[in-house]
Design a protein around this motif. Structure first.
Motif, short mmCIF file in Angstrom:
data_model
loop_
_atom_site.label_atom_id
_atom_site.label_comp_id
_atom_site.label_asym_id
_atom_site.label_seq_id
_atom_site.Cartn_x
_atom_site.Cartn_y
_atom_site.Cartn_z
N ALA A 134 0.80 -1.50 0.07
CA ALA A 134 0.13 -0.25 0.04
C ALA A 134 1.02 1.33 0.02
O ALA A 134 0.57 2.36 -0.52
CB ALA A 134 -1.06 -0.04 1.12
N GLY A 135 1.96 1.25 0.63
CA GLY A 135 2.93 2.39 0.88
C GLY A 135 3.45 2.63 -0.58
O GLY A 135 3.66 3.74 -0.80
N SER A 136 4.10 1.64 -1.12
CA SER A 136 4.56 1.83 -2.50
C SER A 136 3.71 2.45 -3.50
O SER A 136 4.09 3.15 -4.38
CB SER A 136 5.31 0.44 -2.89
OG SER A 136 4.23 -0.62 -2.99
N ILE A 137 2.52 1.82 -3.65
CA ILE A 137 1.68 2.29 -4.48
C ILE A 137 1.05 3.75 -4.21
O ILE A 137 1.37 4.67 -5.16
CB ILE A 137 0.07 1.38 -4.47
CG1 ILE A 137 0.38 0.10 -4.88
CG2 ILE A 137 -0.98 2.17 -5.29
CD1 ILE A 137 -0.88 -0.83 -4.51
N PHE A 138 0.96 3.87 -3.03
CA PHE A 138 0.93 5.41 -2.70
C PHE A 138 2.04 6.27 -3.06
O PHE A 138 1.91 7.60 -3.65
CB PHE A 138 0.78 5.65 -1.08
CG PHE A 138 0.48 7.11 -0.74
CD1 PHE A 138 -0.95 7.67 -0.87
CD2 PHE A 138 1.30 7.94 -0.14
CE1 PHE A 138 -1.17 9.02 -0.59
CE2 PHE A 138 1.19 9.07 0.41
CZ PHE A 138 -0.27 9.75 0.14
N GLY A 139 3.44 5.83 -2.81
CA GLY A 139 4.59 6.63 -3.28
C GLY A 139 4.48 6.71 -4.83
O GLY A 139 5.10 7.76 -5.27
N ILE A 140 4.23 5.83 -5.43
CA ILE A 140 4.41 5.60 -6.88
C ILE A 140 2.97 6.61 -7.34
O ILE A 140 3.44 7.44 -8.40
CB ILE A 140 4.02 4.37 -7.57
CG1 ILE A 140 5.26 3.64 -7.24
CG2 ILE A 140 3.99 4.29 -9.13
CD1 ILE A 140 5.26 2.21 -7.57
N SER A 141 2.00 6.99 -6.80
CA SER A 141 0.90 7.62 -7.54
C SER A 141 1.12 9.15 -7.16
O SER A 141 0.43 9.85 -8.09
CB SER A 141 -0.27 7.05 -6.73
OG SER A 141 -0.57 5.67 -6.73
N LEU A 142 1.76 9.39 -6.34
CA LEU A 142 1.86 10.87 -5.99
C LEU A 142 3.00 11.61 -6.88
O LEU A 142 3.84 11.17 -6.81
CB LEU A 142 2.57 11.11 -4.46
CG LEU A 142 1.31 11.12 -3.44
CD1 LEU A 142 2.05 11.35 -2.12
CD2 LEU A 142 0.34 12.20 -3.73
#
Length: 314
Positions: A134-142
């Protein structure tokens, strides 16, 4: 191995020649008179003639092309039309400032991303894995500019532990330089670390199910050795591939990061040159950036070859 090196170096040289040629033609395909575009409508004919001479625009087209490459091979990148200074006086320090951001961010991303990816892969479908995914998806999305702006607002204004200040050389004031380095590096690291984490996790999950890993376990090897010596090393091949892509992405991201944080790097020099139509500086920065990207891809190929000697030349 020698054939591989010779082939990659030849490709790198051809790519540099192609980029230089494209830059040469693009600058000259810009509509209108470059000299008048630089000086403005109020310039006199004498000023325009002097600027055209400085840009070698009065010479025949073929002579301009030959002269461009001759000066380039001699290390002459031209003179800025705005400052009147040779481009080589300013460009090396700007490249160094940009590479400082990019290389530190990449190093942190690799160390942290590989460690987190290893944790996620060895704890697949557990809370730690779900949290890291979840954290990696959030980091990639921003987007980078959103991360940079948020960090600047939080740590420079709301909680002013890293207040904005003028750029300080690491040789003149190391502490001040370190303080202004934190936020731009954190901005670049966020998305890059997320990508490395995802790639490490995916590669290790695939490797952990491979036959040779099951064989190593069947022989009674300690699980830690199985993971580190067999699964992780093989997974690093994919990480090396994504690292070259991430490094070029980080170089492109510095355009926004240097603008947000007022970092005097190569990208901010390019943006200023584009706004002022300083064509020699534009040519020099584009060529420098292309050279760095080509060298990065070359080094990435060599590292991948070293990690997997069985790879065939291609």
């Amino acid at each position: 191995m020698r054939r591989f090196l010779a082939k990659r170096f030849a490709q790198a040289i051809l790519q540099l020649l192609l980029v230089g040629t494209i830059v040469f033609f693009l600058v000259r395909l810009i509509p209108g008179d470059p000299a008048r575009a630089v000086l403005g409508d109020a310039a006199t004919d004498e000023q325009i003639a002097a600027t055209r001479a400085a840009m070698h625009l009065e010479e025949p087209f073929f002579s301009q092309f030959v002269g461009f490459w001759t000066r380039l091979f001699q290390g002459d990148l031209g003179t800025s039309l705005i400052s009147g200074r040779p481009v080589m006086q300013d460009l090396p320090s700007r490249i160094g400032n940009s590479l400082e951001l990019v290389l530190i961010a990449l190093a942190i991303s690799l160390v942290v991303g590989i460690a987190l990816g290893r944790i996620a892969a060895t704890r697949a479908d557990k809370p730690a894995d779900h949290a890291l995914v979840a954290g990696s998806i959030f980091g990639i999305s921003l987007p980078v500019f959103v991360i940079g702006t948020l960090l600047l607002l939080v740590f420079a204004f709301f909680i002013p532990i890293l207040p904005p200040r003028r750029f300080a050389s690491p040789f003149e004031d190391p502490l001040a330089h370190l303080q202004i380095l934190v936020l731009p590096v954190a901005t670049l690291t966020a998305a890059s670390c997320a990508v490395v984490t995802r790639m490490t996790r995916a590669s290790m999950l695939e490797t952990l199910n491979a036959d040779y890993v099951r064989t190593a376990r069947a022989k009674g090897l300690v699980e830690k050795h199985v993971i580190n010596r067999h699964a992780l090393r093989t997974a690093l091949l994919a990480v090396v591939s994504v690292t070259t892509v991430e490094l070029t992405t980080l170089i492109g991201s510095t355009v926004l990061v240097e603008t947000i944080f007022g970092w005097p790097g190569m990208s901010s020099l390019l943006m200023n040159a584009v706004g002022q139509r300083d064509y020699p500086v534009i040519q020099a920065v584009v060529l420098a950036a292309a050279t760095i990207v080509i060298l990065v891809n070359l080094v990435g190929d060599l590292v991948a070859r070293a990690l997997d000697p069985r790879a065939e030349d291609n």
